[in-house]
Design a protein around this motif. Structure first.
Motif, PDB file in Angstrom:
ATOM      1  N   ILE A  96       0.559  -1.120   0.622  1.00 36.01           N
ATOM      2  CA  ILE A  96      -0.076  -0.031  -0.280  1.00 36.01           C
ATOM      3  C   ILE A  96       0.617   1.467   0.083  1.00 36.01           C
ATOM      4  N   LEU A  97       1.991   1.158   0.435  1.00 35.71           N
ATOM      5  CA  LEU A  97       2.789   2.451   0.948  1.00 35.71           C
ATOM      6  C   LEU A  97       3.595   2.492  -0.719  1.00 35.71           C
ATOM      7  N   ARG A  98       3.859   1.878  -1.372  1.00 38.27           N
ATOM      8  CA  ARG A  98       4.977   1.426  -2.580  1.00 38.27           C
ATOM      9  C   ARG A  98       3.146   1.649  -3.661  1.00 38.27           C
ATOM     10  N   CYS A  99       2.426   1.447  -3.830  1.00 38.55           N
ATOM     11  CA  CYS A  99       1.397   2.487  -4.724  1.00 38.55           C
ATOM     12  C   CYS A  99       0.696   4.283  -4.250  1.00 38.55           C
ATOM     13  N   GLY A 100       1.775   4.315  -3.326  1.00 36.72           N
ATOM     14  CA  GLY A 100       1.604   5.593  -2.819  1.00 36.72           C
ATOM     15  C   GLY A 100       0.330   5.795  -1.806  1.00 36.72           C
ATOM     16  N   ALA A 101       0.008   5.111  -0.604  1.00 37.80           N
ATOM     17  CA  ALA A 101      -0.676   5.755   0.366  1.00 37.80           C
ATOM     18  C   ALA A 101      -0.165   6.890   1.187  1.00 37.80           C
ATOM     19  N   GLU A 142       5.355   3.242  -7.233  1.00 40.95           N
ATOM     20  CA  GLU A 142       4.528   2.794  -8.209  1.00 40.95           C
ATOM     21  C   GLU A 142       2.708   3.054  -7.990  1.00 40.95           C
ATOM     22  N   ILE A 143       2.557   4.737  -8.577  1.00 45.76           N
ATOM     23  CA  ILE A 143       1.437   4.725  -8.067  1.00 45.76           C
ATOM     24  C   ILE A 143       0.295   4.212  -8.644  1.00 45.76           C
ATOM     25  N   ASN A 144      -0.813   3.725  -7.905  1.00 47.02           N
ATOM     26  CA  ASN A 144      -1.878   3.185  -8.430  1.00 47.02           C
ATOM     27  C   ASN A 144      -3.026   3.088  -6.925  1.00 47.02           C
ATOM     28  N   PHE A 145      -4.240   4.514  -7.625  1.00 45.43           N
ATOM     29  CA  PHE A 145      -4.921   4.797  -6.324  1.00 45.43           C
ATOM     30  C   PHE A 145      -6.098   3.476  -6.180  1.00 45.43           C
ATOM     31  N   SER A 146      -6.607   3.138  -7.734  1.00 41.92           N
ATOM     32  CA  SER A 146      -7.292   1.537  -7.657  1.00 41.92           C
ATOM     33  C   SER A 146      -7.193   0.544  -6.885  1.00 41.92           C
TER      34      SER A 146
END
Lengths: 62, 257
Positions: free
Chosen positions: B19-24, B76-80
């Protein structure tokens, strides 16, 4: 506000940029194809004295 | 070590790193991890560092605790994915599913297919062209920005993935190429607002999410993460600015008052 002074060479800079984009898009594909072609037909060859050259495929390990 | 702790601590460490990798933000990561741990009958403490995350899980029943550390891969930004992982934490909280079900759902979320790169490029180009319109650009300038953004964004992705170039160098090159292409308005005399096209051509490279996350971490008193994210975003901004400046120097464009 910006000021600009252009001449005919500036169009080539833009064309150069487009070429660079195409190169990054297809360059790696072309490179791999040429590399594969070379390893198959040995278009570019070198002698065995070159320290970085090695051809493992025909090596006899006896 | 309590063997019963192995599932939640390994899973929670992976969950936190993903979740941190995805930009949270750190606050969302903390809350989600603690929510899942609470649903499984454990208490979790989480330490978030710039490149690593530590999760400490304590069994509420016997007091034994286990710690796992995970490296956070490159952003690796991924909001979904963030949304789906948050939903998973609420599902754990509300329905208390079995461990296998949680793991299956987690794997499904992580392995879900991303939106195709061509769609991302098209949407980014459209968004940046809309920015051009917002700043007063005409339709010709919007078209130029659309093309410049598509080329720059595509090149940035290719340089990082295919050519394994450093992300900062890729941002510099993408910024430079986008800015030069957006000068087509000046060079070929297209449109009446070439200056707006030039100014907005590199906006897609501004790391807005990292700046917002840095501000959020600052409010949440995660100062180390906030500073790390801010420095990272600042470096990316410097890279894109340098690219823009290089393009302006190449095209001999100066600023006048």
């Amino acid at each position: 506000m910006t000021s600009a002074l252009f001449n005919i060479n500036d169009t080539w800079i833009i064309y150069g940029c487009i070429t660079l984009v195409l190169l990054t898009a297809f360059g790696s594909k072309v490179w791999h194809k040429v590399n594969k072609l070379n390893s198959k037909y040995h278009i570019i060859t070198w002698d065995n004295n070159t320290i970085y050259t090695q051809d493992d495929e025909d090596e006899d390990y006896e | 070590m309590n063997e019963g702790n192995v599932f939640p601590v390994d899973f929670l460490a992976d969950y936190a790193a993903t979740i941190l990798r995805c930009g949270a933000t750190t606050v969302r990561t903390e809350k989600n991890v603690q929510r899942i741990a609470g649903a499984c009958g454990y208490h979790a403490e989480i330490n978030i560092y710039p490149r690593h995350v530590d999760v400490n899980v304590t069994n509420v029943g016997n007091g034994k605790n286990t710690t796992r550390s995970r490296a956070i891969p490159d952003w690796e930004i991924n909001f979904s994915t963030i949304t789906a992982l948050s939903r998973l934490s609420w599902r754990c909280h509300d329905r208390h599913p079995k461990q296998e079900i949680i793991m299956r759902q987690y794997r499904r979320i992580v392995n879900a297919r991303r939106i195709s790169s061509s769609a991302v490029i098209s949407l980014t180009a459209l968004a940046n062209a809309s920015f051009c319109r917002l700043f007063g650009g005409d339709y010709a300038s919007m078209a130029i920005v659309l093309v410049a953004t598509a080329c720059g964004f595509y090149m940035k992705g290719n340089l990082c993935s295919k050519w394994k170039l450093d992300a900062r160098a890729a941002i510099f090159m993408a910024g430079c190429v986008s800015a030069i292409l957006s000068c087509a308005g000046y060079v070929f005399n297209i449109g009446k607002t070439p200056d707006v096209a030039l100014a907005t051509s590199v906006l897609y490279l501004v790391p807005g999410i990292h700046y917002l996350n840095a501000a959020s971490d600052l409010i949440n008193r995660h100062y180390i993460c906030a500073i790390c994210r801010f420095i990272h975003a600042g470096i990316m901004t410097i890279c894109l600015s340098t690219g823009l400046y290089a393009a302006m120097t190449i095209m001999r464009i100066g600023l006048t008052h």
